[in-house]
Design a protein around this motif. Structure first.
Motif, mmCIF file in Angstrom:
data_model
loop_
_atom_site.group_PDB
_atom_site.id
_atom_site.type_symbol
_atom_site.label_atom_id
_atom_site.label_comp_id
_atom_site.label_asym_id
_atom_site.label_seq_id
_atom_site.Cartn_x
_atom_site.Cartn_y
_atom_site.Cartn_z
ATOM 1 N N HIS A 111 -1.001 31.258 6.090
ATOM 2 C CA HIS A 111 -1.683 30.806 4.875
ATOM 3 C C HIS A 111 -3.103 30.456 5.252
ATOM 4 C CE1 HIS A 111 1.990 30.306 2.448
ATOM 5 N NE2 HIS A 111 2.554 30.097 3.621
ATOM 6 N N GLU A 161 -6.430 26.796 0.856
ATOM 7 C CA GLU A 161 -5.688 26.853 -0.394
ATOM 8 C C GLU A 161 -4.991 25.511 -0.663
ATOM 9 O OE1 GLU A 161 -2.147 29.232 -0.589
ATOM 10 O OE2 GLU A 161 -2.067 29.264 1.584
ATOM 11 N N PRO A 194 -2.086 22.905 -1.432
ATOM 12 C CA PRO A 194 -0.711 22.905 -0.949
ATOM 13 C C PRO A 194 0.198 23.635 -1.949
ATOM 14 C CG PRO A 194 -1.663 20.711 -0.798
ATOM 15 C CD PRO A 194 -2.644 21.568 -1.526
ATOM 16 N N GLN A 233 3.001 23.053 -2.764
ATOM 17 C CA GLN A 233 3.821 22.105 -3.519
ATOM 18 C C GLN A 233 3.071 21.568 -4.741
ATOM 19 O OE1 GLN A 233 6.848 21.818 -2.469
ATOM 20 N NE2 GLN A 233 7.725 19.947 -3.275
ATOM 21 N N TYR A 275 4.172 21.432 -8.485
ATOM 22 C CA TYR A 275 5.259 20.574 -8.970
ATOM 23 C C TYR A 275 4.775 19.159 -9.284
ATOM 24 C CZ TYR A 275 8.049 24.310 -6.919
ATOM 25 O OH TYR A 275 8.580 25.528 -6.592
ATOM 26 N N ARG A 285 -3.350 10.980 1.128
ATOM 27 C CA ARG A 285 -2.978 12.140 0.300
ATOM 28 C C ARG A 285 -3.635 12.016 -1.073
ATOM 29 N NH1 ARG A 285 2.100 11.780 3.209
ATOM 30 N NH2 ARG A 285 2.204 13.679 4.448
ATOM 31 N N GLU A 310 -3.466 14.967 -3.501
ATOM 32 C CA GLU A 310 -2.102 15.338 -3.153
ATOM 33 C C GLU A 310 -1.214 14.146 -3.505
ATOM 34 O OE1 GLU A 310 -1.517 16.332 0.995
ATOM 35 O OE2 GLU A 310 0.663 16.444 0.739
ATOM 36 N N HIS A 348 -4.801 17.808 7.349
ATOM 37 C CA HIS A 348 -4.362 18.958 6.563
ATOM 38 C C HIS A 348 -3.422 19.799 7.425
ATOM 39 C CE1 HIS A 348 -4.322 22.593 4.276
ATOM 40 N NE2 HIS A 348 -5.056 22.054 3.328
ATOM 41 N N GLU A 363 -2.326 22.859 6.989
ATOM 42 C CA GLU A 363 -2.484 24.323 6.868
ATOM 43 C C GLU A 363 -1.164 24.973 6.456
ATOM 44 O OE1 GLU A 363 -4.860 26.273 9.921
ATOM 45 O OE2 GLU A 363 -5.182 24.307 10.836
ATOM 46 N N PHE A 364 -1.120 26.273 6.487
ATOM 47 C CA PHE A 364 0.094 27.037 6.139
ATOM 48 C C PHE A 364 0.655 26.640 4.768
ATOM 49 C CE2 PHE A 364 -0.015 26.173 10.727
ATOM 50 C CZ PHE A 364 -0.390 27.443 11.144
ATOM 51 N N GLY A 365 -0.237 26.253 3.845
ATOM 52 C CA GLY A 365 0.238 25.898 2.515
ATOM 53 C C GLY A 365 0.858 24.521 2.433
ATOM 54 N N LEU A 366 0.776 23.792 3.540
ATOM 55 C CA LEU A 366 1.300 22.429 3.505
ATOM 56 C C LEU A 366 0.222 21.494 2.980
ATOM 57 C CD1 LEU A 366 2.854 22.406 7.085
ATOM 58 C CD2 LEU A 366 4.105 22.560 4.936
ATOM 59 N N GLY A 367 0.623 20.325 2.585
ATOM 60 C CA GLY A 367 -0.359 19.284 2.293
ATOM 61 C C GLY A 367 -0.701 18.591 3.591
ATOM 62 N N LYS A 368 -0.915 17.285 3.508
ATOM 63 C CA LYS A 368 -1.221 16.554 4.734
ATOM 64 C C LYS A 368 0.053 16.314 5.531
ATOM 65 C CE LYS A 368 -5.575 14.702 3.861
ATOM 66 N NZ LYS A 368 -6.449 13.567 3.608
ATOM 67 N N VAL A 369 -0.102 16.344 6.828
ATOM 68 C CA VAL A 369 1.020 16.062 7.726
ATOM 69 C C VAL A 369 0.536 15.069 8.780
ATOM 70 C CG1 VAL A 369 2.104 18.328 7.411
ATOM 71 C CG2 VAL A 369 0.456 17.997 9.266
ATOM 72 N N THR A 397 4.689 28.051 10.535
ATOM 73 C CA THR A 397 5.846 27.538 9.797
ATOM 74 C C THR A 397 6.761 28.709 9.482
ATOM 75 O OG1 THR A 397 4.836 27.897 7.637
ATOM 76 C CG2 THR A 397 4.493 25.733 8.638
ATOM 77 N N HIS A 452 8.289 23.170 10.411
ATOM 78 C CA HIS A 452 6.956 23.114 11.017
ATOM 79 C C HIS A 452 7.124 23.331 12.519
ATOM 80 C CE1 HIS A 452 5.814 20.092 7.561
ATOM 81 N NE2 HIS A 452 6.535 21.098 7.126
ATOM 82 N N LEU A 489 9.989 19.075 9.300
ATOM 83 C CA LEU A 489 10.223 20.045 8.236
ATOM 84 C C LEU A 489 9.944 19.435 6.881
ATOM 85 C CD1 LEU A 489 13.088 19.288 6.686
ATOM 86 C CD2 LEU A 489 14.124 20.465 8.589
ATOM 87 N N SER A 490 9.759 20.304 5.913
ATOM 88 C CA SER A 490 9.661 19.876 4.517
ATOM 89 C C SER A 490 10.421 20.936 3.717
ATOM 90 C CB SER A 490 8.198 19.777 4.091
ATOM 91 O OG SER A 490 7.501 20.961 4.413
ATOM 92 N N SER A 515 8.308 25.285 -0.735
ATOM 93 C CA SER A 515 7.850 25.155 -2.126
ATOM 94 C C SER A 515 8.275 26.326 -2.997
ATOM 95 C CB SER A 515 6.328 25.026 -2.156
ATOM 96 O OG SER A 515 5.924 23.928 -1.391
#
Lengths: 530, 730
Positions: free
Chosen positions: A30, A34, A36, A38, A41, A177, A182, B24, B26-32, B41, B58, B67-68, B71
């Motif tokens: 990704h 972009e 998130p 999620q 939702y 967040r 977020e 952030h 990345e990989f379409g995730l939010g904050k981690v 991922t 992850h 993991l999460s 989505s």
């Protein structure tokens, strides 16, 4: 089946087992910028803008949507990278109704980011900050000294102590967040959209929080800290609605260092106060006696203060503990005991001729600072709002200890080092012992309307019964029976007086342990007996 | 947070603060959390329940960090239950089996190597077969392993080692649905897709506490935009019953009578979809005749519901344009489970509520791969949902597998309970248990535990050496866990999803697949499995086995296609990525030779052990919390999950009964049945009805009490009804 080929296959399979190729084979790529994935939702579950002046962020829970799955708890744990057994959210349940219409409801709860946060008010090192823009109550982990006073202050069991790190931590509404639009982990993870972030008007929350209000049945009274969380439901709570853990009675956490700290500092302050009240006590004694007396009192006080430092998760940072003096009784206690110990040092050193000091003024100030320090100890606990720790109850215990042990040790010292038998002091000890233990038992057994006191009573007559009995037995032995014996016997007076003090001291330590473990802290509804 | 600067007096930053700092992902995730930031991922299907959620693992250097929920996975839409969120934690438990263990003469476990373990396994199993016949060894397997492993195990045991009797713990959860569908539809084919939860205007849940057992399916119910009626039939006022618009707290085990009564009322009220019944079903006339006896008065008497309630129930079904019927263990675990499930199927058939969006007679499965087991475990069915007794089926399988048809048993296997009776009667002397914990979970546990002693050789293959069953083994084989191996699961809605190796297994632990490969080699039948080189190679063999069958997925190219499509529901005959959600029977064509679905019914029977003067309470069992899974071998390993449910066993008792017995919450109670007893804490509530108590199944003691009744068709145990007495301990 040649042995060689067998070994080869096993080796091959073990080798195969250690290869991790999923990332190469299936990894998804990704782009960095972009949104998130999620986001779609939770877009409607967080505010689009920052709170305006006088407003703040708040959790809003739709209780009719919460199904009790507890995904919020685990998502918060994972997405915030919490320690193995650390959770910032919890889910309890309420039960009630009738056979024809049973009622139950699950309640997810976290920090309520209160308008008047009790954790913040109590923190001696200013490790809490209520964000001026978002209203989020932050905890400054590196500022925390691990005193855990916020754990006692918060009515909702929110700050939790991590022994390994030596600090408490708590929910910060995933503020980093929210900063990037977020949603907090719990909001993102609720399958039923039961949790959202809203903006509330702080004044309105304050004005509409009335005496007797609770977030949900069984929750603490909201006026204590004015929580910002809104729990919504279209259902009516039956009158008999109770938390699932209503009947569960567990002793609260004991704090041995604090038990020693309280009892020893009170012993010390009690001795200096008695010395001031009764100057004739030293008049007929040998020259050394006052030195021995003061040195003993000083030592007890110093040990007590040392014990309080042991209690801290990060003792090296303890020097900051005065910072919260404007609001925190713990800071005030630290300052007053600091003063007391310094005066006691000066006084003791001056008695040993090491330094010069105006004795009479010093003695008076020392005694008064000791009593004030005990008073601040009382307020530390009274300020938590727990009925079992009310100012009157804590005063009777704390000042009672000062009197009892002050007398007891004075008698022992007088008998051993001044060859005297202070009859008045012995009578006073016997009388005050009876009064204190009598009051303790009376206040335990006497019926009360206050639910938390009823539960403290049940605890002391149930799980903690042996502690209560041991406390009373030691106290009576040390403060009544042995002193009584002392009145009639002279041959073993030295030993008897010391044993009496030892029993008295143990009795007070046990009393103080009960003080901590028999309290019933307020809390949000829990689940079926943990 | 306000960007405060650290001063001497106030430290806004430092190592402790940094511990929780987020970046952030990345990989379409939010904050981690920064220290858990992944370098890639990948999605893995969860290994607990049959919902089949996609978990976004992850990874760092190929190893799972965190993991999460995925989505965009069509099953769970970015959500997961606590078990899923904590799926990685049980892998790191300290009591993982890391090397084969052999019980020595003094009774203690001794570490041995794989070569020794394999020699011992083969020598002892073969010795038993030599002495007692080939069918004297058996296996009990699990719905928790991947389909490729199930097929390998079933083929190895039956075709390679000559076993006759094999079963799986799916007998405890899904046998009923499998048999019911097979008899009614002509194939074990749950017809629905999760979208049906969102499309219905009336959802009817029978014996299902979806909120707790399948929270992520409940999510779909709440996403339903049609303001649906939600009916829950359950003796208890469960979380789901609280959320329902109508709750019918029937007397336990009166569900079959209720369902026949509803059918009768539907007929009386002219609510039957005659066109559908005529075109697509058979046996309705006889069914009509059968249910006539179930008058509202009789049904009201049997169920405890009023006639008005029955009317409202039927009117709701009739008013719905899209009515879906859902059932779980409340139906499946019963002494007349198959007919009850079929009574539900009958309601859907007679009202034409099947094959359209938002309809269906839908069994919600239990374990993550119960559906794989039903098709490919080679236990009760021959590979691909075939029949061992059918020579044509045996020939097909022999041809696809390149084996001699004579190696395929011509008779059906004993079911789980019959295998256990076989041990009791000295017919079975060697038992191999894979990934399941019957010493905790089997009904009437104490007797099972006694019977185990009769075995000459008990092998337990598990990820932990500490399960109640592994502790009893002669030989423990250390298995890799979910997440430490590749393969596929099939979820409740027939979706084939991918499981990947995203974590290294500890010590010498091997995937079940590799263990089977090793055993085939040592047993001397390695040649037979020369094409079974990897899970994906086996997946292609399974595709061949599915061709021409209703469960056909010949169109799936490979694992990558499954991954790219976020799981693929069977059937799929063309190699094109299909629509995300598909249901069966849209053409009204069923799998019986005549293309019709069958109405199947029987007279209800009283429950085998009802309360009496000596044992006046009825014990109900079931899932306790969404954070608990079965015998807790895995969920019990997570600190966080353990915080989410009561540590020790408790019993729910009605407040009226509690008052009579002077019981209060937290009191210690003794619960006694004719088979055993246990001590538990009381929880007084109105959620259970008077005369009933409820104990969660996850606690080790619970099955000491349960009564060993079995459905005659599915042989599934009836866990949810036995007579007990309740006594307050002083």
């Amino acid at each position: 089946m040649a042995p060689n080929s067998e070994r080869t296959l096993i080796d091959k399979l073990l080798e195969d087992q250690r290869e991790l190729t999923a990332a190469e084979r299936f990894a998804r790529r990704h782009s960095f910028h972009e949104l998130p994935a999620q986001a779609k939702y939770y877009r409607d579950l967080i505010p689009l803008s920052l709170p305006k002046k006088g407003e703040q962020y708040a959790f809003e829970v739709d209780l009719d949507k919460c199904s009790g799955c507890k995904a919020c708890v685990t998502a918060c744990h994972n997405l915030n990278g919490l320690a193995e057994n650390e959770t910032w959210r919890s889910v309890g349940s309420l039960h009630g109704g009738t056979a024809a219409a049973p009622f139950q409801m699950t309640v997810t709860t976290a920090c309520h980011h209160c308008i008047d946060p009790e954790c913040l008010n109590g923190c001696p090192v200013l490790a809490y900050e209520k964000d001026s823009v978002t209203g989020i109550v932050h905890h400054l982990d590196d500022q925390c000294i691990g005193c855990q006073y916020c754990v006692l202050k918060c009515p909702y069991e929110v700050p939790s102590y991590l022994p390994k790190q030596g600090i408490v931590r708590k929910c910060d509404m995933c503020s980093s967040r929210l900063l990037t639009n977020e949603a907090p982990a719990c909001v993102q993870a609720c399958p039923n959209e039961a949790i959202r972030i809203t903006i509330v008007d702080q004044r309105e929350v304050m004005v509409t929080t009335c005496a007797g209000d609770q977030l949900v049945p069984g929750a603490p009274e909201s006026t204590v800290s004015i929580p910002s969380t809104r729990f919504r439901t279209r259902r009516e709570f039956p009158a008999n609605t109770r938390p699932a853990d209503f009947a569960a009675l567990h002793p609260a956490q004991g704090h041995s260092p604090l038990v020693f700290m309280l009892v020893l500092t009170q012993l010390s302050a009690g001795m200096f106060a008695l010395a001031l009240l009764n100057p004739s006590f030293f008049a007929n004694a040998p020259r050394d006696f006052e030195r021995i007396f003061s040195t003993s009192a000083f030592t007890a006080g110093a040990l007590g203060i040392a014990a309080s430092v042991i209690h801290l998760g990060r003792p090296l940072q303890a020097w900051r503990a005065f910072l919260g003096w404007r609001k925190s009784w713990l800071s005030r206690e630290v300052i007053l005991f600091g003063l007391f110990l310094n005066l006691a040092t000066v006084h003791t050193l001056s008695l040993w001729g090491k330094i010069d000091a105006p004795q009479n003024i010093l003695k008076t100030v020392l005694a008064l600072s000791g009593l004030a320090a005990i008073g601040s100890s009382v307020m530390v606990y009274a300020d938590t709002g727990r009925a079992f720790w009310s100012a009157s109850r804590a005063s009777l215990r704390f000042f009672g200890t000062a009197l009892l042990l002050g007398l007891s040790v004075s008698i022992a010292l007088a008998v051993n080092f001044a060859a005297a038998k202070p009859g008045t002091a012995i009578f006073a000890l016997m009388f005050s012992t009876l009064a204190k233990i009598g009051w303790e038992l009376y206040s335990t057994l006497a019926p009360s309307n206050e639910p938390s006191l009823q539960r403290s009573t049940l605890l002391q007559l149930g799980t903690l019964k042996s502690w209560l009995m041991a406390r009373s037995a030691c106290g009576l032995m040390g403060g009544l029976i042995l002193p009584g014996l002392l009145l009639f016997r002279t041959s073993e007076a030295a030993v008897i007086s010391i044993v009496a003090f030892a029993f008295g001291l143990i009795g007070e330590l046990l009393e103080r342990h009960l003080f901590f473990v028999a309290v019933v802290p307020p809390k949000m509804p829990g689940g079926v007996s943990k | 947070m306000k960007a405060g600067n650290s001063t001497l007096l106030r430290r806004w930053d430092g190592v402790l603060t940094q511990d929780l700092v987020q970046r952030h992902g990345e990989f379409g995730l939010g904050k981690v959390p920064e220290r858990l930031k992944p370098d890639s991922t990948t999605t893995v299907v969860c290994g607990f329940c049959s919902t089949g959620c996609g978990l976004n693992v992850h990874l760092k250097n190929g190893q799972a960090l965190n993991l999460s929920a995925t989505s965009d996975y069509p099953v769970n839409l970015g959500m997961a239950c606590p078990k899923g969120w904590e799926a990685l934690t049980p892998l790191a438990a300290p009591d993982r089996a890391t090397t084969p263990l052999l019980r020595n003469k003094s009774g203690a476990f001794e570490e041995i190597d794989w070569d020794q373990a394999m020699q011992i396994f083969c020598v002892r199993m073969k010795a038993i077969q030599d002495q007692h016949g080939p069918e004297s060894i058996a296996f009990l397997s699990s719905g928790q392993i991947v389909t490729e492993e199930m097929a390998f195990l079933g083929a190895l045991a039956k075709f390679g080692m000559g076993m006759q009797h094999c079963d799986s713990n799916t007998r405890q959860c899904m046998a009923t649905s499998a048999v019911a569908y097979k008899q009614s539809f002509g194939f074990d084919a749950p017809p629905y897709t999760y979208d049906d939860f969102e499309e219905s205007d009336a959802l009817i849940f029978i014996g299902s506490n979806l909120c707790i057992t399948h929270p992520i399916m409940w999510q779909r119910v709440l996403r339903n935009p049609h303001k649906p009626e939600i009916i829950v039939v359950d003796p208890r006022k469960t979380e789901t019953a609280m959320a329902a618009t109508q709750h019918y707290a029937i007397k336990p085990k009166s569900d079959l009578t209720l369902l026949y009564g509803l059918a009768n009322l539907l007929i009386q009220k002219g609510c039957v979809s005659l066109k559908f019944v005529q075109r697509h079903t058979s046996g309705f006339a006889e069914f009509n005749e059968h249910v006539r006896a179930f008058t509202p008065e009789i049904v009201s008497e049997a169920t405890g519901l009023s006639i008005e309630q029955l009317d409202r129930f039927v009117d709701t079904i009739n008013a719905g344009k899209r009515v879906s019927f859902w059932w779980t263990m409340g139906v499946n675990q019963s002494h007349e489970a198959t007919r009850t499930a079929q009574a539900i199927i009958n309601l859907a058939l007679m009202t034409g509520n099947i094959g359209r969006p938002g309809t269906g007679a839908n069994s919600i499965t239990g374990q993550c791969n119960a559906m794989g087991s039903r098709l490919f475990s080679n236990t009760s069915n021959l590979l691909g949902g075939r029949d061992f007794t059918n020579p044509e089926h045996r020939r097909e399988v022999a041809q696809i597998l390149h084996i001699d048809p004579a190696r395929i048993p011509t008779e059906n296997s004993w079911a789980y309970d019959q295998i256990i009776e076989g041990i009791a009667n000295n017919k079975i002397k060697g038992l191999w248990i894979i990934g399941t914990n019957p010493n905790h979970s089997w009904i009437n546990q104490s007797r099972f535990s006694e019977i185990l002693k009769k075995l000459d050789f008990l092998v337990v293959q598990d990820m932990y050496h500490t399960t109640d069953t592994a502790r009893r083994a002669h030989l423990v084989l250390p298995a890799a866990a979910w997440g430490e191996k590749d393969g596929t699961f099939i979820n409740s809605e027939r979706r084939i999803g991918l499981v990947k190796r995203i974590s290294k297994s500890p010590g010498q632990a091997l995937s079940d697949f590799n263990i089977f490969k090793l055993i085939a080699h040592y047993w001397g039948c390695g040649e037979m499995f020369s094409r079974w080189t990897s899970p994906e190679a086996v997946f292609h063999i399974l595709k061949m086995l599915s061709a021409e069958r209703p469960c056909n997925f010949i169109g799936i190219r490979d694992y990558h296609m499954v991954d790219d499509a976020s799981g693929i529901q069977w059937p799929l005959s063309q190699p094109e990525i299909p629509a995300k959600e598909r249901r069966l029977f849209e053409d009204g064509h069923f799998f019986h030779p005549d293309g019709k679905a069958k109405f199947i019914f029987d007279a209800p029977r009283p429950m085998p052990e009802s309360p009496c003067a000596e044992y006046p309470f009825l014990l109900l069992t079931g899932r306790g919390a969404s954070a608990q899974w079965h015998t807790q071998t895995r969920t019990g390993k997570s600190d966080v999950l353990r915080r989410l449910y009561p540590k020790s066993i408790y019993v729910e008792i009605n407040a009226t009964d509690a008052e009579t017995l002077k019981i209060e919450s937290e009191d210690r109670l003794e619960i006694v049945s004719r088979r055993g007893k246990l001590k538990a804490k009381a929880f007084v509530t109105f959620s259970v009805q008077p005369g009933q108590i409820f104990i969660p199944m996850h606690y080790e003691e619970t099955n000491r009490l349960t009564f060993p009744a079995f459905d005659p068709h599915s042989r599934q145990p009836s866990y949810k009804a036995c007579a007990v007495s309740v006594r307050k301990l002083s």
